[in-house]
Write a protein that holds these residues in place. Structure first.
Motif, short mmCIF file in Angstrom:
data_model
loop_
_atom_site.label_atom_id
_atom_site.label_comp_id
_atom_site.label_asym_id
_atom_site.label_seq_id
_atom_site.Cartn_x
_atom_site.Cartn_y
_atom_site.Cartn_z
N PHE A 75 9.31 2.54 -28.22
CA PHE A 75 10.13 1.95 -28.96
C PHE A 75 10.93 2.62 -29.76
N CYS B 32 17.79 -14.58 -34.38
CA CYS B 32 16.51 -14.83 -33.43
C CYS B 32 15.20 -15.13 -34.05
N LEU C 229 20.65 -4.79 -29.27
CA LEU C 229 19.91 -4.99 -28.33
C LEU C 229 18.23 -4.85 -28.35
N PRO C 230 17.90 -3.95 -29.22
CA PRO C 230 16.36 -3.77 -29.21
C PRO C 230 15.68 -4.84 -30.33
N TYR C 231 16.49 -5.60 -30.78
CA TYR C 231 16.19 -6.71 -31.53
C TYR C 231 16.37 -8.19 -31.17
N ILE C 232 17.15 -8.28 -30.18
CA ILE C 232 17.27 -9.66 -29.43
C ILE C 232 17.11 -9.51 -27.94
N GLY C 233 16.66 -8.26 -27.45
CA GLY C 233 16.58 -8.34 -25.71
C GLY C 233 17.96 -8.41 -25.02
N TYR C 234 17.40 -8.13 -23.83
CA TYR C 234 18.59 -7.97 -23.01
C TYR C 234 19.33 -9.12 -22.46
N PRO C 235 18.66 -10.40 -22.22
CA PRO C 235 19.46 -11.38 -21.79
C PRO C 235 20.67 -12.05 -22.70
N ARG C 236 20.28 -12.22 -24.01
CA ARG C 236 21.01 -12.38 -25.11
C ARG C 236 22.18 -11.35 -25.28
N SER C 237 21.82 -10.07 -24.94
CA SER C 237 22.85 -9.17 -25.25
C SER C 237 23.85 -9.21 -24.29
#
Length: 251
Positions: free
Chosen positions: A33, A63, A229-237
Motif C-alpha cells: 500500500f 466514502c 483512487l487508493p482511498y475510494i477504490g477502482y469502481p468509483r474511480s
C-alpha cells in the motif's frame, strides 16, 4: 520487496516520527500500500501536495472513511492545508452528504484541532445574511454553471420547486459564498464528495462539466481521480472518469 525510499520519505513528511502498528501486524500489506499510495500514485502527476490532500480529505468524507480521515487530517495540515480550509471542506460536505454522514467528520476535525492546539472556533467565514443568501447563491450558480441558472431557483413543478430554491439559498448561498475556498476549490471537493460516495453519476457528470467550465480541465480532474483512487477504490474511480468523459460529450 521493500518500502521504497520515496514512500518512506513521503510517509515521514506526512507523519513525522510516527510508526504505524500495521507495520508489525500486516507488514506485507503496508509494503504494497505504501509503495502504491505514497510513491507510484504521488509521482504519477504534478498535482501539488496541498491540493492532493484537500481532495483526499473530501474523498474520505464522501466514502465515510472516518478512521482514515482522522489519520490523514494532521498529514494534510503538514502539507499546507489551512485549518479554515479543512473546516470549509467539512461544512460543504453537509450539502452533498447530509448532516447524518458529515457530523462524525466535524467531530473528528474538532478533536484533532484541539489536540494540536488549534483554537476554536475559527474566525467567521460567512459573507451572506438571511436576507441575501438566495440572491448570492443564485449568482454563485450562474458564475459556476452559466446564465441558464439565473431563474433555476423558481423553476420546476410547484410541489417540488422549493428544493430548487434550497439549492440556491442553502447549498450555494450558505456554503459556496463563504470565504476560505474559492470556486475552483469548492467544485473540486464537490467532485470528490460525489465520486467517493457513488450512486450520484448524474450529479457527478454535471459537476465535472462545472469544474471544466471554471478552469479545472479534464487533465486536472484525472489527476484528482488518480490521487483519490487508493482511498475510494477502482469502481468509483472508473465511474468518475466515465462521468468526466460524458460531460465532455454532452458539452
Amino acid at each position: 520487496m521493500a518500502i521504497t525510499e520515496f514512500a518512506k520519505k513521503y510517509h515521514n513528511k506526512m507523519f513525522p516520527e510516527r510508526q504505524s502498528s500495521l507495520q508489525e501486524t500486516d507488514p506485507e500489506f503496508v509494503e504494497r500500500f505504501d509503495n502504491f499510495a505514497f510513491d507510484e500514485v504521488v509521482r504519477q502527476d504534478d498535482l501539488d501536495d496541498k491540493t492532493r490532500f484537500m481532495a483526499i480529505l473530501a474523498a474520505l468524507i464522501g466514502c465515510q472513511g472516518s478512521d482514515e480521515f482522522r489519520v490523514m487530517l494532521p498529514a494534510a495540515l503538514n502539507f499546507g492545508v489551512k485549518p479554515e480550509e479543512v473546516k470549509e471542506i467539512v461544512y460543504q460536505a453537509v450539502a452533498y452528504l447530509g448532516i447524518g454522514r458529515a457530523f462524525p467528520f466535524l467531530k473528528i476535525t474538532n478533536e484533532v484541532f484541539q489536540k494540536l492546539g488549534i483554537a476554536l472556533p475559527l474566525p467567521p467565514q460567512a459573507t451572506t445574511t438571511t436576507e441575501n443568501r438566495r440572491e448570492a447563491g443564485t449568482q454563485a450558480q450562474v458564475d459556476i454553471f452559466g446564465e441558464n441558472m439565473r431563474d433555476f431557483w423558481k423553476s420546476g413543478p410547484e410541489e417540488s420547486r422549493h428544493i430548487n430554491c434550497w439549492l440556491a439559498d442553502n447549498c450555494f448561498g450558505d456554503y459556496y459564498t463563504r470565504k476560505g475556498l474559492d470556486y475552483r476549490q469548492r467544485e473540486m471537493i464537490t467532485f470528490c464528495f460525489l465520486a467517493a460516495q457513488g450512486g450520484c453519476e448524474p450529479q457527478l457528470t454535471s459537476h465535472a462539466a462545472a469544474n471544466m467550465k471554471i478552469g479545472n480541465d479534464k487533465s486536472y480532474l484525472i489527476k484528482i481521480i488518480s490521487q483519490c483512487l487508493p482511498y475510494i477504490g477502482y469502481p468509483r474511480s472508473l465511474n468518475a472518469l466515465q462521468c468526466v468523459n460524458n460531460a465532455i460529450k454532452n458539452k
